[in-house]
Design a protein around this motif. Sequence first.
Motif, short mmCIF file in Angstrom:
data_model
loop_
_atom_site.label_atom_id
_atom_site.label_comp_id
_atom_site.label_asym_id
_atom_site.label_seq_id
_atom_site.Cartn_x
_atom_site.Cartn_y
_atom_site.Cartn_z
N GLY A 213 52.10 32.72 44.64
CA GLY A 213 51.49 32.10 43.44
C GLY A 213 51.60 32.68 42.23
N ALA A 216 55.39 31.89 41.13
CA ALA A 216 55.45 30.43 40.99
C ALA A 216 54.85 29.97 39.48
CB ALA A 216 54.96 29.73 42.18
N GLN A 217 53.70 30.42 39.44
CA GLN A 217 52.75 29.87 38.36
C GLN A 217 53.60 30.38 37.02
OE1 GLN A 217 48.79 31.43 37.89
NE2 GLN A 217 48.76 31.24 35.75
N SER A 241 50.69 24.46 35.45
CA SER A 241 51.35 25.49 36.31
C SER A 241 50.57 26.40 37.40
CB SER A 241 52.06 26.54 35.36
OG SER A 241 51.18 27.07 34.49
N GLY A 245 51.23 26.70 41.11
CA GLY A 245 51.30 28.06 41.70
C GLY A 245 50.43 28.36 42.95
N CYS A 275 44.85 32.76 46.74
CA CYS A 275 45.37 32.32 45.07
C CYS A 275 44.63 31.79 44.17
CB CYS A 275 46.45 31.23 45.61
SG CYS A 275 48.06 31.56 46.58
N SER A 279 45.00 34.64 41.01
CA SER A 279 45.28 34.00 39.90
C SER A 279 44.31 34.03 38.52
CB SER A 279 45.93 32.66 40.09
OG SER A 279 45.16 31.86 40.38
#
Length: 334
Positions: A213, A216-217, A241, A245, A275, A279
């Motif tokens: 995550g 990807a973000q 984003s 993510g 996630c 995050s």
Amino acid sequence: MNDFLRNLTTTQQIGALFVAMFGLLSLVTLYAFFQTLREASGTGVQDQAEHEAHQQEWRRFWSLLKTSWFMATVFWVGWALGDTVATVLFAIVAFFALREFITLSPTRRGDHRSLVLAFFVVLPLQFILVGTRKFDLFTVFIPVYVFLALPVASALANDPERFLERNAKLQWGIMVCVYGMSHVPALLLLDFPGYEGKGAFLVFFLVVVVQAGVIAQHLLGRRFPHKPVAPQVSQSFQWLSWASGVAVGGVAGVMLSFITPFKPGQALGMALLACLAGSLGHLVMKALKRDRGITSWGMQGQSVTGAGGLLDRVDALCFAAPVFFHSVRWYFGL
């Protein structure tokens, strides 16, 4: 496909995961390395500026890759050496992360007693409670007993200057670095009916979905830039984003459901929770770094502990692990 993977023996599952994870990391690392070797397409000022921006972006991605390698290595070393050694290993990680946090937070002579308690009493006791499976006590030991005891130790030092600020920083560091990190080895020791001896897979699941995550973000935020949500804290945190993510982490969780006691829907829910916590925790730690006037816990690529910015590598995990652990315990009634 999922049933086939579930029916593999534990050794076969471990071998497949090892090859897949380190193989993928190796391929991505090689690709990133060759990207950093690209030369500018021209000699003009604009060409040089674009080349420098490209190199800076890949250096940030390289930092994320180092984090992935670190987390993957810690997981495999912990799994190979057994639950007890893994718990000690994560305790050492927590020790250096806390030291990194405290070193960049101003302290006074009156804090010495509290610091000694934090490093040499609270941290060992927390991980001893984990190792002995005293889950109910380890859950409340720091948020209740330690949070009451540390201010008493500071008050007895007879130094009231900035008392609240100093104690809040120490308690916050203990909460993130010790309390959060202690939930990772706790997953190793969690007893699922019919899932005995496979707790390391839960740690693997948590590490992979959180790191997937975060990466990807970062990549989506750089590739499709939008207005940042909190530009004074992070230029890369954007709602689109971030949501993407989290979704990528959720998909990774479904794909890894075969190594967990979760059904695909349960794996999706647990991965999304992890996630989300990871995050947002990463964003909180960025805010703390901005408050301290630094861009990395490892100043200029070298941490104050000599561990190379250890807290930068585990901050998302420190936030995700408690949420994941207690969600699993609550949902499955463990």
